[in-house]
Write a protein that holds these residues in place. Structure first.
Motif, mmCIF file in Angstrom:
data_model
loop_
_atom_site.group_PDB
_atom_site.id
_atom_site.type_symbol
_atom_site.label_atom_id
_atom_site.label_comp_id
_atom_site.label_asym_id
_atom_site.label_seq_id
_atom_site.Cartn_x
_atom_site.Cartn_y
_atom_site.Cartn_z
ATOM 1 N N PRO A 55 0.734 -1.523 0.127
ATOM 2 C CA PRO A 55 -0.402 0.037 0.258
ATOM 3 C C PRO A 55 0.769 0.882 -0.295
ATOM 4 C CG PRO A 55 -1.011 -1.160 1.501
ATOM 5 C CD PRO A 55 0.293 -2.186 1.410
ATOM 6 N N GLU A 56 2.064 1.367 0.486
ATOM 7 C CA GLU A 56 3.334 2.293 0.747
ATOM 8 C C GLU A 56 3.473 2.597 -0.877
ATOM 9 O OE1 GLU A 56 1.897 0.605 4.633
ATOM 10 O OE2 GLU A 56 3.129 -0.534 2.593
ATOM 11 N N GLN A 57 3.456 1.637 -1.961
ATOM 12 C CA GLN A 57 4.107 1.556 -2.783
ATOM 13 C C GLN A 57 3.159 2.924 -3.746
ATOM 14 O OE1 GLN A 57 5.895 -1.960 -2.905
ATOM 15 N NE2 GLN A 57 7.220 -1.383 -4.391
ATOM 16 N N ARG A 62 -0.309 7.018 -6.097
ATOM 17 C CA ARG A 62 -0.868 8.234 -6.522
ATOM 18 C C ARG A 62 -0.234 9.984 -6.449
ATOM 19 N NH1 ARG A 62 -6.605 8.101 -6.030
ATOM 20 N NH2 ARG A 62 -7.139 9.801 -4.479
ATOM 21 N N THR A 63 0.262 9.882 -5.397
ATOM 22 C CA THR A 63 1.528 11.264 -5.195
ATOM 23 C C THR A 63 1.394 12.214 -6.751
ATOM 24 O OG1 THR A 63 1.742 10.739 -2.617
ATOM 25 C CG2 THR A 63 2.723 12.717 -3.857
ATOM 26 N N VAL A 64 2.388 10.714 -7.594
ATOM 27 C CA VAL A 64 2.703 11.302 -8.254
ATOM 28 C C VAL A 64 2.230 11.324 -9.648
ATOM 29 C CG1 VAL A 64 3.759 10.420 -10.929
ATOM 30 C CG2 VAL A 64 4.608 9.760 -9.292
ATOM 31 N N LEU A 88 -9.264 -5.561 2.573
ATOM 32 C CA LEU A 88 -10.040 -3.639 1.422
ATOM 33 C C LEU A 88 -9.899 -2.789 2.899
ATOM 34 C CD1 LEU A 88 -13.041 -4.600 -0.590
ATOM 35 C CD2 LEU A 88 -10.214 -4.705 -1.243
ATOM 36 N N GLN A 89 -10.834 -2.849 3.373
ATOM 37 C CA GLN A 89 -10.326 -1.461 4.556
ATOM 38 C C GLN A 89 -9.274 -1.579 5.132
ATOM 39 O OE1 GLN A 89 -12.972 0.232 6.140
ATOM 40 N NE2 GLN A 89 -11.345 1.521 7.139
ATOM 41 N N ASP A 90 -8.133 -1.941 4.911
ATOM 42 C CA ASP A 90 -6.556 -2.150 5.932
ATOM 43 C C ASP A 90 -6.176 -0.980 4.470
ATOM 44 O OD1 ASP A 90 -7.077 -3.143 7.998
ATOM 45 O OD2 ASP A 90 -6.066 -5.272 7.196
ATOM 46 N N ILE A 91 -5.881 -1.660 3.429
ATOM 47 C CA ILE A 91 -5.410 -0.844 2.143
ATOM 48 C C ILE A 91 -6.347 0.668 2.261
ATOM 49 C CG2 ILE A 91 -5.355 -0.451 -0.128
ATOM 50 C CD1 ILE A 91 -4.693 -4.010 0.228
ATOM 51 N N GLN A 93 -7.136 2.613 3.956
ATOM 52 C CA GLN A 93 -7.097 3.295 5.038
ATOM 53 C C GLN A 93 -5.823 3.986 4.886
ATOM 54 O OE1 GLN A 93 -7.240 1.106 8.343
ATOM 55 N NE2 GLN A 93 -9.239 2.241 8.891
ATOM 56 N N VAL A 94 -4.693 3.546 3.869
ATOM 57 C CA VAL A 94 -4.057 3.486 3.528
ATOM 58 C C VAL A 94 -3.791 4.546 1.950
ATOM 59 C CG1 VAL A 94 -0.871 3.567 3.051
ATOM 60 C CG2 VAL A 94 -2.741 1.616 4.620
#
Length: 241
Positions: A55-57, A62-64, A88-91, A93-94
């Protein structure tokens, strides 16, 4: 170009430019290089796959996307296979996804819960074994599709892969497309075609079957890595077609 996929009339797939989804993005620098291309959706994979990312990747990617102008910004689609709502919720949220794309045996009821819970576009993939043909198989599949009416924003036709479900990089029998296109058009649902697409064959697909959209991953890679020359050629040929 980015006004969602629901509520399409039956004539629109032939009157609008074909929508492009580039899937399996992992590299921020590749995405930055795509900023001038008319791409509609970027796909990131959370399902089991060699293209799977954390998710962090996805947040970094998304920032790009927010470096694009607002009008041209592609939507971010997350690809899952038989996830639970908790997963799905875990992802979510990130990283806020615009689209949740489901590649497993997710029921229409599950898709409905996803859409209501996160107010996202929901794409449902249907994968075909490469050698499976015949009207009987299609009739059974089309009856299954009816449950997804008024639930999903798009269906995605892909070649079945026994390990990953989809994303095999192989084409299915394209002559099966018209039955699904007719179903999608009559229900106001977008239809994407995936599986084995590449710059060399995508124009033939579009000119013959006029899908709403096309989805590519391995067809724009070289040795398993996204190739900007291939991505550019693919997008240009789709828009020319």
């Amino acid at each position: 170009m980015h006004d969602g996929t629901s509520g399409r009339s039956s004539e629109l797939p032939n009157s609008l430019p074909v929508t492009v989804k580039i899937c399996g993005l992992q590299d921020v620098e590749v995405l930055k290089s795509m900023i001038n291309l008319p791409v509609d959706y970027i796909g990131v994979v959370f399902a089991k796959s060699r293209r799977r990312i954390e998710p962090e990747q996805a947040v970094a990617l998304r920032t790009v996307l927010f470096e694009w102008s607002t009008y041209d910004r592609p939507k971010l689609a997350g690809v899952f296979m038989n996830p639970t709502l908790e997963e799905l919720q875990d992802i979510m949220q990130v990283v806020h996804l615009d689209v949740i794309q489901l590649h497993g045996q997710e029921t229409a009821e599950f898709c409905k819960q996803v859409k209501q819970r996160w107010d996202v576009e929901v794409f449902k993939a249907f994968s075909f074994p490469k050698d499976e043909t015949g009207p009987e198989a299609d009739n059974a599949a089309l009856k299954t599709l009816d449950a997804y009416e008024n639930v999903v924003d798009a269906i995605l036709l892909d070649t079945y892969d026994p390990l990953y479900g989809g994303g095999s990089g192989k084409t299915f029998a394209w002559e099966r497309i018209p039955a699904y296109a007719e179903w999608a058009n009559s229900h106001g649902i977008a239809m994407f075609v995936a599986g084995g697409l590449q710059p060399e064959n995508v124009q033939q697909l579009i000119q013959t079957y006029a899908p709403y959209g096309v989805d590519v991953s391995s067809g724009v890679e070289t040795d398993g890595v996204k190739d900007m020359d291939k991505i550019t050629a693919f997008v240009e040929r789709v828009k020319q077609a």
